[in-house]
Design a protein around this motif. Structure first.
Motif, short mmCIF file in Angstrom:
data_model
loop_
_atom_site.label_atom_id
_atom_site.label_comp_id
_atom_site.label_asym_id
_atom_site.label_seq_id
_atom_site.Cartn_x
_atom_site.Cartn_y
_atom_site.Cartn_z
N UNK A 257 37.40 -52.58 -49.05
CA UNK A 257 36.75 -53.86 -48.74
C UNK A 257 35.42 -53.94 -49.50
N UNK A 258 34.85 -55.14 -49.50
CA UNK A 258 33.51 -55.26 -50.08
C UNK A 258 32.54 -54.41 -49.28
N UNK A 259 31.53 -53.89 -49.96
CA UNK A 259 30.52 -53.06 -49.29
C UNK A 259 29.18 -53.79 -49.36
N UNK A 260 28.85 -54.50 -48.28
CA UNK A 260 27.66 -55.35 -48.34
C UNK A 260 26.38 -54.51 -48.32
N UNK A 261 26.42 -53.35 -47.65
CA UNK A 261 25.19 -52.55 -47.62
C UNK A 261 24.92 -51.85 -48.94
N UNK A 262 25.87 -51.87 -49.86
CA UNK A 262 25.66 -51.25 -51.17
C UNK A 262 25.62 -52.30 -52.28
N UNK A 263 25.47 -53.56 -51.89
CA UNK A 263 25.41 -54.66 -52.84
C UNK A 263 23.96 -55.11 -52.99
N UNK A 264 23.48 -55.19 -54.21
CA UNK A 264 22.06 -55.46 -54.44
C UNK A 264 21.84 -56.68 -55.34
N UNK A 265 20.76 -57.38 -55.07
CA UNK A 265 20.28 -58.41 -55.98
C UNK A 265 18.96 -57.88 -56.55
N UNK A 266 18.97 -57.58 -57.83
CA UNK A 266 17.78 -56.95 -58.43
C UNK A 266 17.01 -57.97 -59.27
N UNK A 267 16.04 -58.57 -58.63
CA UNK A 267 15.16 -59.55 -59.26
C UNK A 267 13.80 -58.87 -59.43
N UNK A 268 12.95 -59.42 -60.32
CA UNK A 268 11.66 -58.77 -60.52
C UNK A 268 10.89 -58.57 -59.21
N UNK B 232 32.60 -61.20 -37.55
CA UNK B 232 32.88 -60.46 -38.79
C UNK B 232 34.35 -60.05 -38.85
N UNK B 233 34.86 -59.89 -40.08
CA UNK B 233 36.27 -59.56 -40.31
C UNK B 233 36.39 -58.30 -41.16
N UNK B 234 37.64 -57.92 -41.42
CA UNK B 234 37.90 -56.71 -42.20
C UNK B 234 37.64 -56.89 -43.69
N UNK B 235 37.24 -58.10 -44.13
CA UNK B 235 37.01 -58.33 -45.56
C UNK B 235 35.81 -57.55 -46.08
N UNK B 236 34.93 -57.17 -45.18
CA UNK B 236 33.80 -56.32 -45.59
C UNK B 236 33.80 -55.08 -44.71
N UNK B 237 33.33 -53.97 -45.30
CA UNK B 237 33.25 -52.73 -44.53
C UNK B 237 32.27 -52.93 -43.38
N UNK B 238 32.51 -52.29 -42.25
CA UNK B 238 31.63 -52.40 -41.09
C UNK B 238 32.37 -52.91 -39.87
N UNK B 239 31.60 -53.16 -38.80
CA UNK B 239 32.21 -53.57 -37.54
C UNK B 239 32.90 -54.92 -37.67
N UNK B 240 33.99 -55.10 -36.93
CA UNK B 240 34.76 -56.34 -36.94
C UNK B 240 34.57 -57.05 -35.60
N UNK B 241 34.43 -58.39 -35.62
CA UNK B 241 34.37 -59.15 -34.37
C UNK B 241 32.97 -59.37 -33.83
#
Ligand code: GTP
Ligand code: SPV
Ligand code: MN
Length: 592
Positions: free
Chosen positions: A70-81, A432-441
């Motif tokens: 699944x997508x990993x939201x806690x490891x997804x970053x937006x790197x702006x200045x 929340x759903x299974x589309x992202x890693x982590x708790x569901x519902x």
């Protein structure tokens, strides 16, 4: 051999080859010959399995690592200045620091492997809407998925010419170590980096990373919008087609709504639904002052479980050829696939999504992962819109927000105006759903279904929505739906799926000023008898009253959680004044 003389492209690839050190570089030219070779190689190494070619021609199966589904939201970053530019809802790291970290991970990451260069277009190649990207990857699975999900090939490089502006994407699979997994967007650099994953939204970089995170940033700068929305057309018996776009969080029903089959009564009258897109919409103001939408994708990356001949026949038919299945169960009896709720006949001799022997008749475990997916070409869809490849897109008459709410949100309501509609989108919440890693519902705020996908400060994103409203002379009306209200036993009250057309019909009537509505604290609502329930066995007028009831106490509780969510924006003070006012007006209406 390089397929372009574009210096910016060649220099960038040279730099990445020096870093990643692949054994060889293969350019994906879009030819069937090369794809056939890659498929054969993937079958030979076991990376992919060829399915029964009589029953499922051109179809393949792939399993990702058990820790990578699944997508990993806690490891997804937006790197702006600055952190302010990424905002309070995104993970942020200073770009220099992140590049250093990634370069260390990328150093030699493709030794002994092949680097594939995938030139791809989001939207029709050569059209004014199109934006081009190049993804470098060491995964054949990614190449074959990108072929379905985007427009790939040498013609993309030809259209790019010697323009140095393209979206740079690097994906290295490495050893899929979750501790060192990163999905990183550098909006100012038009750059996406992904490492240590091989799952969908983490690695098909044209999709969420580009078409939403980078594109939302571009859209704000350039005056358009990139949204997590399906696009569909409803053809009425007079042959007129009216379009809407709808934003629901991941695994909350976009694909299903986009391809819905009208209930019998509607079909008999001549209603049809046309699918333009099931996940992403790029929206611009047209010369006629309406909002126009294109789907930048070329295929569907859809949730498999729950898809069946009753719930979504169009999606199921779409998967019957040239489709890649990921993390579903493998039926060994006839070399086909199975997932929960496909039918009532699970295979006895199968391999589950983890790669273990599985007996569907006796096992209590799932055969397919809840976020298992199909990657199917859009052209396979029986109800694909004739406008699918129209570079101008389709004119949008209604924007629909929605989420999974067991209680608070009613079946449907309409905002009072554009700004109130932006407020309604900004307070969207969903389990929340299974589309992202982590708790569901777990209920969480997911504004415009963009929480994991907004490439800049979400407060500024809200302001962009408000600003866009002023630029659209004939703006769409804005609605909210909830297909997921439950009764005291936890069962869904509304039948959903095809029957959702009954609600869309009311929405379109409102969008075209063809029906009155009741004014309530939350917005305009249908009278219970305004939704057509003819032909529904389990729904009567009382059910409709229930589905359309507004419990002010629950909404007052919701206001407290909205305030908590809005408080996140205090740090950089980016919550638009318009939304603060909308919230206090809402509180006043609830108090009355
Ligand atoms: P992403 O691809 O993750 O963005 O998901 P999506 O929004 O396209 O969701 P999708 O249509 O794949 O539906 C996800 C799940 O919701 C499936 O298990 C469906 O069966 C279920 N679902 C979809 N529509 C309805 C509905 O109208 N009612 C109910 N009860 N369930 C639905
Ligand atoms: C979603 O999670 O919203 C998806 C699937 O559409 S993914 O491509 O993994 O983002
Ligand atoms: Mn999605």
């Amino acid at each position: 051999m390089a397929l372009t003389t574009n210096k910016a492209v060649l220099d960038w690839i040279d730099e990445k080859v020096a870093l990643l050190k692949p054994d060889q570089v293969v350019w994906i030219d879009g030819s069937e010959e090369l794809y056939a070779k890659l498929r054969a190689e993937a079958f030979a190494t076991g990376e992919m399995e060829e399915l029964n070619q009589e029953k499922l021609p051109g179809c393949m199966l792939h399993r990702t690592a058990v820790n990578d589904v699944a997508r990993v939201e806690d490891r997804t970053f937006i790197c702006t200045p600055t952190r302010k530019e990424a905002g309070p809802t995104n993970n942020w790291m200073e770009p220099g620091e992140m590049y250093a970290k990634l370069n260390a991970l990328y150093d030699g990451a493709m030794k002994g492997r092949t680097m594939y260069v995938i030139p791809y277009s989001m939207s029709v190649v050569g059209s004014p809407f199109a934006k081009y990207g190049i993804e470098l990857t060491d995964s054949i699975y990614v190449v074959l998925n990108m072929k379905i999900m985007t427009r790939v090939g040498k013609n993309v490089l030809d259209a790019l010419g010697d323009d140095p502006n393209f979206i740079k994407g690097v994906h290295a699979k490495k050893d899929v170590n979750p501790e060192e997994r990163y999905i990183v967007q550098f909006p100012q650099d038009n750059t996406i980096c992904s490492v240590n994953s091989a799952y969908g939204g983490n690695v098909l970089l044209g999709k969420k990373c580009f078409a939403l995170r980078i594109a939302s940033y571009l859209g704000r700068n350039e005056g358009w919008m990139a949204e997590h929305m399906l696009i569909l057309g409803i053809e009425n018996p007079q042959g007129e087609v009216r379009y809407l776009s709808a934003a629901f969080p991941s695994a909350c029903g976009k694909t299903n709504l986009a391809m819905l089959i009208p209930p019998e009564g509607y079909k008999a009258k001549g209603y049809k639904v046309w699918c333009v897109g099931d996940d992403i919409a790029w929206l611009r103001v047209g010369e006629d002052g309406r909002l126009w939408a294109v789907n930048p994708e070329n295929g569907f990356f859809g949730v498999a479980p729950g898809t069946n001949m009753k719930s979504n026949p169009n999606a199921l038919i779409s998967t019957m050829k040239d489709t890649i299945f990921t993390n579903v169960a493998h039926n060994l009896d006839d070399n086909t696939v199975w997932w929960e709720k496909l039918d009532k006949n699970p295979p006895e001799h199968a391999i589950d999504w983890k790669g273990n022997p599985w007996n569907g008749k006796t096992s209590k475990e799932n055969g397919a992962h809840p976020n298992s997916r199909f990657t199917a070409p859009a052209v396979n869809c029986p109800c694909i819109s004739p406008e699918f490849n129209n570079p101008n897109g389709v004119p949008i008459s209604a924007i629909v927000f929605g989420g999974r709410r067991a209680k608070t949100a009613p079946l449907v309501y309409q905002s009072f105006d554009w700004n109130h509609g932006v407020f309604v989108g900004s307070i969207m919440a969903s389990e929340t759903t299974a589309a992202a890693a982590g708790a569901v519902g777990v209920v969480r705020r997911d504004p415009m279904a963009m929480l994991p996908f907004c490439g800049y400060n979400m407060g500024d994103y809200f302001q962009h929505w408000i600003d866009m409203g002023k630029k659209i002379p004939h703006a769409p009306k804005i609605f909210n739906v909830n297909w997921f209200r439950t009764d005291d036993e936890g069962n869904f009250i509304w039948p959903g799926f095809g029957d959702n057309l009954r609600v869309l019909e009311w929405i379109m009537k409102r969008a075209f000023d063809e029906i009155d509505a009741e004014e309530t604290a939350i917005g305009y609502m249908p009278r219970p008898e305004d939704i057509n329930i003819e032909g529904l066995d389990d729904v009567n007028l009382d059910t409709m009253k229930d589905l359309l009831s507004v419990d002010k106490d629950l909404w007052k509780e919701d206001v407290e959680s909205i305030k908590q969510f809005y408080a996140k924006f205090d740090e950089f003070d980016t919550l638009p004044a318009v939304l603060k006012k909308e919230l206090s007006d809402f509180e006043e209406r609830l108090a009355k």
